[in-house]
Design a protein around this motif. Sequence first.
Motif, PDB file in Angstrom:
ATOM      1  N   MET A   1      -7.402  -3.738  -1.308  1.00 44.19           N
ATOM      2  CA  MET A   1      -6.276  -4.651  -1.207  1.00 44.19           C
ATOM      3  C   MET A   1      -5.609  -4.515   0.151  1.00 44.19           C
ATOM      4  O   MET A   1      -5.471  -3.410   0.676  1.00 44.19           O
ATOM      5  N   ASP A   2      -5.191  -5.625   0.730  1.00 42.86           N
ATOM      6  CA  ASP A   2      -4.595  -5.642   2.052  1.00 42.86           C
ATOM      7  C   ASP A   2      -3.214  -6.277   1.956  1.00 42.86           C
ATOM      8  O   ASP A   2      -3.059  -7.486   2.045  1.00 42.86           O
ATOM      9  N   PHE A   3      -2.189  -5.410   1.760  1.00 46.00           N
ATOM     10  CA  PHE A   3      -0.843  -5.922   1.574  1.00 46.00           C
ATOM     11  C   PHE A   3      -0.136  -6.055   2.916  1.00 46.00           C
ATOM     12  O   PHE A   3      -0.239  -5.185   3.783  1.00 46.00           O
ATOM     13  N   SER A   4       0.613  -7.124   3.049  1.00 46.58           N
ATOM     14  CA  SER A   4       1.441  -7.313   4.222  1.00 46.58           C
ATOM     15  C   SER A   4       2.773  -6.584   4.025  1.00 46.58           C
ATOM     16  O   SER A   4       3.373  -6.648   2.954  1.00 46.58           O
ATOM     17  N   LEU A   5       3.246  -5.906   5.077  1.00 45.67           N
ATOM     18  CA  LEU A   5       4.550  -5.246   4.997  1.00 45.67           C
ATOM     19  C   LEU A   5       5.662  -6.250   4.731  1.00 45.67           C
ATOM     20  O   LEU A   5       6.617  -5.969   4.016  1.00 45.67           O
ATOM     21  N   ARG A   6       5.507  -7.431   5.299  1.00 52.13           N
ATOM     22  CA  ARG A   6       6.511  -8.464   5.074  1.00 52.13           C
ATOM     23  C   ARG A   6       6.544  -8.869   3.600  1.00 52.13           C
ATOM     24  O   ARG A   6       7.617  -8.987   3.000  1.00 52.13           O
ATOM     25  N   ASP A   7       5.356  -9.039   2.991  1.00 49.65           N
ATOM     26  CA  ASP A   7       5.319  -9.399   1.573  1.00 49.65           C
ATOM     27  C   ASP A   7       5.927  -8.296   0.716  1.00 49.65           C
ATOM     28  O   ASP A   7       6.647  -8.566  -0.250  1.00 49.65           O
ATOM     29  N   LEU A   8       5.637  -7.049   1.063  1.00 50.13           N
ATOM     30  CA  LEU A   8       6.200  -5.937   0.304  1.00 50.13           C
ATOM     31  C   LEU A   8       7.719  -5.897   0.445  1.00 50.13           C
ATOM     32  O   LEU A   8       8.441  -5.644  -0.525  1.00 50.13           O
ATOM     33  N   SER A   9       8.226  -6.166   1.651  1.00 47.52           N
ATOM     34  CA  SER A   9       9.672  -6.178   1.865  1.00 47.52           C
ATOM     35  C   SER A   9      10.335  -7.301   1.084  1.00 47.52           C
ATOM     36  O   SER A   9      11.402  -7.108   0.475  1.00 47.52           O
ATOM     37  N   TYR A  10       9.707  -8.484   1.078  1.00 52.40           N
ATOM     38  CA  TYR A  10      10.253  -9.600   0.302  1.00 52.40           C
ATOM     39  C   TYR A  10      10.242  -9.264  -1.192  1.00 52.40           C
ATOM     40  O   TYR A  10      11.207  -9.554  -1.920  1.00 52.40           O
ATOM     41  N   PHE A  11       9.152  -8.676  -1.648  1.00 55.28           N
ATOM     42  CA  PHE A  11       9.036  -8.287  -3.055  1.00 55.28           C
ATOM     43  C   PHE A  11      10.178  -7.337  -3.436  1.00 55.28           C
ATOM     44  O   PHE A  11      10.834  -7.507  -4.471  1.00 55.28           O
ATOM     45  N   LEU A  12      10.449  -6.324  -2.614  1.00 55.20           N
ATOM     46  CA  LEU A  12      11.504  -5.362  -2.917  1.00 55.20           C
ATOM     47  C   LEU A  12      12.884  -6.017  -2.890  1.00 55.20           C
ATOM     48  O   LEU A  12      13.773  -5.638  -3.652  1.00 55.20           O
ATOM     49  N   ALA A  13      13.063  -7.015  -2.029  1.00 52.95           N
ATOM     50  CA  ALA A  13      14.337  -7.728  -1.989  1.00 52.95           C
ATOM     51  C   ALA A  13      14.574  -8.484  -3.288  1.00 52.95           C
ATOM     52  O   ALA A  13      15.692  -8.517  -3.813  1.00 52.95           O
ATOM     53  N   VAL A  14      13.519  -9.085  -3.832  1.00 52.81           N
ATOM     54  CA  VAL A  14      13.655  -9.808  -5.100  1.00 52.81           C
ATOM     55  C   VAL A  14      13.955  -8.827  -6.235  1.00 52.81           C
ATOM     56  O   VAL A  14      14.783  -9.100  -7.111  1.00 52.81           O
ATOM     57  N   VAL A  15      13.299  -7.677  -6.223  1.00 56.56           N
ATOM     58  CA  VAL A  15      13.585  -6.659  -7.235  1.00 56.56           C
ATOM     59  C   VAL A  15      15.052  -6.246  -7.163  1.00 56.56           C
ATOM     60  O   VAL A  15      15.729  -6.105  -8.181  1.00 56.56           O
TER      61      VAL A  15
ATOM     62  N   LEU B   1       5.501 -13.878  -3.076  1.00 56.17           N
ATOM     63  CA  LEU B   1       5.348 -13.204  -4.368  1.00 56.17           C
ATOM     64  C   LEU B   1       4.013 -13.565  -5.014  1.00 56.17           C
ATOM     65  O   LEU B   1       3.346 -12.707  -5.610  1.00 56.17           O
ATOM     66  N   LYS B   2       3.627 -14.837  -4.881  1.00 52.40           N
ATOM     67  CA  LYS B   2       2.346 -15.261  -5.469  1.00 52.40           C
ATOM     68  C   LYS B   2       1.183 -14.545  -4.792  1.00 52.40           C
ATOM     69  O   LYS B   2       0.198 -14.161  -5.456  1.00 52.40           O
ATOM     70  N   ARG B   3       1.275 -14.364  -3.459  1.00 49.55           N
ATOM     71  CA  ARG B   3       0.202 -13.642  -2.771  1.00 49.55           C
ATOM     72  C   ARG B   3       0.061 -12.224  -3.316  1.00 49.55           C
ATOM     73  O   ARG B   3      -1.053 -11.735  -3.532  1.00 49.55           O
ATOM     74  N   LEU B   4       1.188 -11.571  -3.543  1.00 46.84           N
ATOM     75  CA  LEU B   4       1.134 -10.206  -4.073  1.00 46.84           C
ATOM     76  C   LEU B   4       0.552 -10.184  -5.486  1.00 46.84           C
ATOM     77  O   LEU B   4      -0.253  -9.308  -5.821  1.00 46.84           O
ATOM     78  N   GLU B   5       0.959 -11.124  -6.320  1.00 46.26           N
ATOM     79  CA  GLU B   5       0.446 -11.148  -7.691  1.00 46.26           C
ATOM     80  C   GLU B   5      -1.046 -11.467  -7.700  1.00 46.26           C
ATOM     81  O   GLU B   5      -1.804 -10.894  -8.493  1.00 46.26           O
ATOM     82  N   ASP B   6      -1.478 -12.357  -6.813  1.00 45.58           N
ATOM     83  CA  ASP B   6      -2.909 -12.658  -6.719  1.00 45.58           C
ATOM     84  C   ASP B   6      -3.684 -11.436  -6.226  1.00 45.58           C
ATOM     85  O   ASP B   6      -4.779 -11.134  -6.712  1.00 45.58           O
ATOM     86  N   GLU B   7      -3.119 -10.732  -5.257  1.00 46.64           N
ATOM     87  CA  GLU B   7      -3.799  -9.581  -4.667  1.00 46.64           C
ATOM     88  C   GLU B   7      -3.900  -8.419  -5.659  1.00 46.64           C
ATOM     89  O   GLU B   7      -4.920  -7.738  -5.727  1.00 46.64           O
ATOM     90  N   THR B   8      -2.806  -8.204  -6.419  1.00 39.41           N
ATOM     91  CA  THR B   8      -2.806  -7.087  -7.367  1.00 39.41           C
ATOM     92  C   THR B   8      -3.427  -7.446  -8.704  1.00 39.41           C
ATOM     93  O   THR B   8      -3.855  -6.567  -9.450  1.00 39.41           O
ATOM     94  N   GLY B   9      -3.444  -8.738  -9.035  1.00 45.17           N
ATOM     95  CA  GLY B   9      -3.905  -9.142 -10.353  1.00 45.17           C
ATOM     96  C   GLY B   9      -2.903  -8.827 -11.443  1.00 45.17           C
ATOM     97  O   GLY B   9      -3.247  -8.767 -12.628  1.00 45.17           O
TER      98      GLY B   9
END
Length: 298
Positions: A1-15, A38-46
């Motif tokens: 899996m190749d997560f973007s730091l930006r996507d992870l930061s956005y995800f944590l902001a929503v949490v 968020l959709k990219r993260l959910e697709d990447e993690t399943g």
Amino acid sequence: MDFSLRDLSYFLAVVAHGHLGHAASACAVTQPALSKSLKRLEDETGLALFDRAGRAIRPTSAGLAFAEHARKVVNQYDDAVRHAEGLRAGGGGLLRLGATAATMDTVVMPALEALLPAQPGLRVVLTLGLSDELPDLVERGDLDLAVAPSDGTRGGVLRQDAMGHDVLRLVAGRRNPLFKRAALGLADLAEQRWILPKRTSVARQRLDASFARADQPLPRAVLEVDFISAGALKLVAGTDLLTVAPASLLEDNAEAGVAALPVEASLPLKRDISLLSRRQAVWSPMMKAFRAVLRNRS
């Protein structure tokens, strides 16, 4: 899996915000862009990372578990960036410190008095917080370090380095009739009225434990405060109220009209003072320098 730091930061902001609109504003992005992230993260993690109900959005159990790992990744990246900035600054950089009312003037400020002249490029952001709040700020990566009373029981991602202790005194106004008693024990204090810090504070927990061990009713608070201040001591001085306060606060307010009750010989109350950090933190030169100053003073 190749997560973007930006996507992870956005995800944590929503949490953190529990609301897409608020999180988007905090991240300075549009709400559609945040939703795509968020959709990219959910697709990447399943994984289904969120439960969505109208405007509210809450992490699923899988989302909460993923958030712990995401927070570590983002925190370590932020640590590394600040570390690099400090190296480029040649002894400068940003140091985010936390302190309680009990440690601000007695521990942190004296340490900075020694550190700042030796590090002219250093910039410090100092946060005053409660002993039960600062550990969370350190764990989340909002603070690099914090100096606070601790009970030594908190583990997980938090590291606690002992830096000494402070002594707590049971305090009354100098005109309180309790000072006229030849002998004073906890039983004499059980029915008194108190100004006390909140139950989550280390000082309150130490006090309650002492009364419980002596099979006495717990002190009865008529006023609960975040921390005992000089203003609280003035209130004690003019009333029949009691309180518990660091010995250093009494020394700094010698003219406040209060004194320690003569029960400490049988009731030693001490709090450990710890330097709090994250176990996986990347220590910048300034973090190490601050810790060294604390150790030299302890």
